[in-house]
Structures are given as structure tokens and as C-alpha cells.
Write a protein that holds these residues in place. Sequence first.
Motif, mmCIF file in Angstrom:
data_model
loop_
_atom_site.group_PDB
_atom_site.id
_atom_site.type_symbol
_atom_site.label_atom_id
_atom_site.label_comp_id
_atom_site.label_asym_id
_atom_site.label_seq_id
_atom_site.Cartn_x
_atom_site.Cartn_y
_atom_site.Cartn_z
ATOM 1 N N TYR A 1 1.022 -1.549 0.057
ATOM 2 C CA TYR A 1 0.227 -0.296 -0.046
ATOM 3 C C TYR A 1 1.074 1.567 0.221
ATOM 4 O O TYR A 1 0.764 2.030 0.183
ATOM 5 C CB TYR A 1 -0.989 -0.310 1.254
ATOM 6 N N ARG A 2 2.070 0.948 0.918
ATOM 7 C CA ARG A 2 3.179 2.354 0.402
ATOM 8 C C ARG A 2 3.424 2.753 -1.005
ATOM 9 O O ARG A 2 3.276 3.728 -1.357
ATOM 10 C CB ARG A 2 3.891 2.088 1.629
ATOM 11 N N ILE A 3 3.544 1.032 -1.610
ATOM 12 C CA ILE A 3 4.070 1.892 -2.738
ATOM 13 C C ILE A 3 3.355 2.316 -3.670
ATOM 14 O O ILE A 3 3.900 3.056 -5.143
ATOM 15 C CB ILE A 3 5.149 0.285 -3.714
ATOM 16 N N ALA A 4 1.980 1.606 -3.670
ATOM 17 C CA ALA A 4 0.965 2.367 -4.728
ATOM 18 C C ALA A 4 0.749 3.257 -3.714
ATOM 19 O O ALA A 4 -0.380 4.383 -4.992
ATOM 20 C CB ALA A 4 0.120 0.964 -4.967
ATOM 21 N N ALA A 5 0.373 4.209 -2.903
ATOM 22 C CA ALA A 5 0.068 5.414 -2.397
ATOM 23 C C ALA A 5 0.372 6.642 -3.291
ATOM 24 O O ALA A 5 1.031 6.674 -4.252
ATOM 25 C CB ALA A 5 0.416 5.727 -1.020
ATOM 26 N N GLN A 6 -0.906 7.140 -2.865
ATOM 27 C CA GLN A 6 -0.651 8.813 -4.018
ATOM 28 C C GLN A 6 -0.542 9.955 -2.932
ATOM 29 O O GLN A 6 -1.033 9.541 -1.534
ATOM 30 C CB GLN A 6 -2.143 9.234 -5.133
ATOM 31 N N PRO A 7 -0.045 10.797 -3.266
ATOM 32 C CA PRO A 7 0.083 11.916 -2.508
ATOM 33 C C PRO A 7 -0.853 12.568 -2.197
ATOM 34 O O PRO A 7 -1.817 12.212 -2.552
ATOM 35 C CB PRO A 7 0.446 13.098 -3.726
ATOM 36 N N GLY A 8 -0.677 12.953 -0.336
ATOM 37 C CA GLY A 8 -1.939 13.236 0.072
ATOM 38 C C GLY A 8 -2.650 11.860 0.722
ATOM 39 O O GLY A 8 -3.221 12.379 2.026
ATOM 40 N N SER A 9 -2.349 10.770 0.484
ATOM 41 C CA SER A 9 -1.997 9.567 1.246
ATOM 42 C C SER A 9 -1.815 9.384 2.841
ATOM 43 O O SER A 9 -0.337 10.051 2.594
ATOM 44 C CB SER A 9 -2.336 8.304 0.854
ATOM 45 N N LYS A 10 -1.946 8.676 4.065
ATOM 46 C CA LYS A 10 -0.835 8.737 4.858
ATOM 47 C C LYS A 10 -0.290 7.458 4.997
ATOM 48 O O LYS A 10 0.789 7.269 5.039
ATOM 49 C CB LYS A 10 -1.837 8.187 5.928
ATOM 50 N N GLU A 11 -0.376 6.926 3.380
ATOM 51 C CA GLU A 11 0.816 5.716 3.260
ATOM 52 C C GLU A 11 1.800 6.316 2.682
ATOM 53 O O GLU A 11 3.063 5.372 2.594
ATOM 54 C CB GLU A 11 0.499 4.568 2.492
ATOM 55 N N TYR A 12 1.380 7.986 1.847
ATOM 56 C CA TYR A 12 2.592 8.029 0.810
ATOM 57 C C TYR A 12 3.657 8.707 1.438
ATOM 58 O O TYR A 12 3.686 8.969 2.387
ATOM 59 C CB TYR A 12 1.918 9.272 0.240
ATOM 60 N N GLY A 13 4.420 8.167 0.591
ATOM 61 C CA GLY A 13 6.323 8.250 1.561
ATOM 62 C C GLY A 13 7.602 8.088 0.494
ATOM 63 O O GLY A 13 7.004 8.169 -1.121
ATOM 64 N N SER A 14 8.857 7.529 0.478
ATOM 65 C CA SER A 14 9.869 8.057 0.494
ATOM 66 C C SER A 14 9.452 6.394 -1.196
ATOM 67 O O SER A 14 9.624 6.870 -2.232
ATOM 68 C CB SER A 14 10.435 7.941 0.468
ATOM 69 N N PRO A 15 9.309 5.213 -0.206
ATOM 70 C CA PRO A 15 9.218 4.439 -1.705
ATOM 71 C C PRO A 15 7.699 4.389 -2.945
ATOM 72 O O PRO A 15 8.249 4.771 -3.800
ATOM 73 C CB PRO A 15 8.424 3.214 -1.192
ATOM 74 N N SER A 16 6.619 5.382 -2.163
ATOM 75 C CA SER A 16 5.801 5.397 -3.103
ATOM 76 C C SER A 16 5.991 7.159 -4.452
ATOM 77 O O SER A 16 6.170 6.388 -5.746
ATOM 78 C CB SER A 16 4.712 6.705 -2.313
ATOM 79 N N ALA A 17 6.893 7.911 -3.442
ATOM 80 C CA ALA A 17 7.108 9.045 -4.670
ATOM 81 C C ALA A 17 8.101 7.964 -5.514
ATOM 82 O O ALA A 17 8.262 8.541 -6.935
ATOM 83 C CB ALA A 17 7.760 9.800 -4.008
ATOM 84 N N LYS A 18 9.619 7.346 -5.033
ATOM 85 C CA LYS A 18 10.358 6.724 -6.267
ATOM 86 C C LYS A 18 9.826 5.545 -6.363
ATOM 87 O O LYS A 18 10.108 5.716 -8.029
ATOM 88 C CB LYS A 18 11.471 5.879 -5.254
ATOM 89 N N ALA A 19 8.759 4.658 -7.063
ATOM 90 C CA ALA A 19 8.805 3.893 -7.538
ATOM 91 C C ALA A 19 7.561 4.201 -8.534
ATOM 92 O O ALA A 19 7.886 4.843 -9.688
ATOM 93 C CB ALA A 19 7.436 3.175 -6.916
ATOM 94 N N ALA A 20 7.050 5.495 -8.166
ATOM 95 C CA ALA A 20 5.805 6.881 -9.314
ATOM 96 C C ALA A 20 6.742 7.256 -10.115
ATOM 97 O O ALA A 20 6.393 7.810 -11.756
ATOM 98 C CB ALA A 20 5.450 7.213 -8.871
ATOM 99 N N TRP A 21 8.519 6.977 -10.194
ATOM 100 C CA TRP A 21 9.432 8.213 -11.385
ATOM 101 C C TRP A 21 9.271 7.303 -12.123
ATOM 102 O O TRP A 21 9.561 6.945 -13.856
ATOM 103 C CB TRP A 21 10.587 8.037 -10.375
#
Length: 303
Positions: free
Chosen positions: A172-192
Motif C-alpha cells: 500500500y505504501r508503494i502504490a500510495a498517492q500524494p496526500g494519503s497517509k501511506e504516501y512516502g519515499s517508496p511511493s514517490a520513487k516507485a512513481a518515477w
Amino acid sequence: MSDENREAPALLGPAQVRELAERLGVSPTKKLGQNFVIDPNTVRKIVRLAGVQRGERVVEIGPGLGSLTLGLTETGAGVTAVEIDHRLAAELPATVAAMQPEVFADAERPRLSVVRSDALDVTAEDFAADAAPTKLVANLPYNVSVPILMHLLELLPDLRGGLVMVQAEVGYRIAAQPGSKEYGSPSAKAAWYGPWRIAGTVSRKIFWPVPGVDSVLVGYERRDEPRGTEAERRLTFELVNAAFAQRRKMLRQALQPVLGGFDRTVSVITAAGSNPAARAEELAIDEFLAIARAAASAKESGE
């Protein structure tokens, strides 16, 4: 015999997995994040959701006793399996050959190759130039799933997509979108690399031993064009790391270790079109990239 009437290649079931493990003297260890899949139906579900095609080359991390490997090879795909345990790495070709001999029908170009390595240490040279994988499908070791994922995405630019099984919280952290509580470094980097999604859930009961956490399947498709240059990626990821290391602080404070003093940091963030008072979880990866580009531009102009 027609394709419709041909019996499907056998996959490993619970009894076979345990028999193999006992014969090899393998006890699944938490240190290596080993939880072996024992349900053939789940294996075929993973392969189906991953969209694996005949003739495609897949990279699998941590094949273990071969449950998922056999599901991949039965589609007609080729597999490069990366395994850290020397016993499992040595046994995997024999297991596949016994259950699906056609995988090794072409002795010069078998559809399975095994790389004996820690996935975090694997290099581009470990993959044959004529067999560069285009898809990642794996039951990732839960204790190091994010570092492995980031390493492979950076290492293998030919990967066009994939599906990985990870601990639910991590997925859920990997797939999280900005603004959500799960959003973090793994989310942003994966989205690259492209968009990510939760593709499904799996029961704890399909593993041996049964883990103490839930699991999910996370899928992605790689962008057709790189989001930025390699230099821009490195600087963007440095900004992401700094921002989420102090996620409760505003960007104008959190990014100073990368961008410099207060005034310069505010200037660069503003030039990129972001709010210096924003926090890390508010920014999508393109906004971090814009800050990286603004910083590079300011450096070139001597500001």
C-alpha cells in the motif's frame, strides 16, 4: 494431441514443497524472508495478473523451491531466477527439468537460467545481453522488498512492467498517492518509473510457513519515455530522501541539506512552482523533479 486436451504441466503443491525442503535440508528462515508458496491456483493467478506471455523473458527474485518459477515457465516464457541460497539455486534447474522438461529442450538456449546472488548485489552483467528481462514477477523477500525493487528498477531499464507480492503494508505504501497517509519515499520513487496499483490480495494460507502478516500483489507499467535523465533521477531521489526524513517539517527546512541555506532553498522551491511551506507528502514525483531541475538551473547560473 490437441492443445486443448494436453495436460497442463504440474506445479508444486504443499506435499511436494515440504518433500523438496526436507530432502534439501532447507528450513525457511525469517532472516532471508523465506515463505514458500504452496498453492498452484495462486501461482497461476499471479502469472495471469502479470500478463506473462510466451517468448517473454521474466526476472524472478527469490524463486525458492520453484513454485512460481514453474508457473512462469509453463506459459512458454523464459525466466532468469536470482536466488541467494546456494542449495535452492543448485536444485531449481533439476526441479523444473523433472516437471517441465521442455524448458530445457534447446540445450543452447534453455528457458531457465539461475543467478546465484543476493538480489541487492546483482548487476546488469548477470543478465545475458540477448535475454534481458522485460518483466519482473516475484514473491519478494518481505524484509528487503523495497530496496530490491528500487535496485531492479534502476538496474534493468528494459523492464516494461511487472507484478510483485509483498507485505500488505509495504504494498500500500508503494502504490500510495500524494496526500494519503501511506504516501512516502517508496511511493514517490516507485512513481518515477510509472504508475503502480494494488492488483490483488493473497491469503496467508498459501504460504509455508504461514506468515504473521497479510500480503498483496502490486503491479506496474513502465513509462514509455524516461521521466528525466539519470542525473535528474539521482538528485530527485536525494530530495525525496531529505524531504521524507523530516516529513513533519516544511520543505524550506527539510530540503536545506540538499539545496543549501534557507534563502536559496526557498528560492529554488519557489522557482519550481511549489510552496516552500508544503510538506513532503503533498508533492508528487514530478514536483520533486521540478525542484531538482530548478536547483540544477540555479547552480548553472551561479545563483
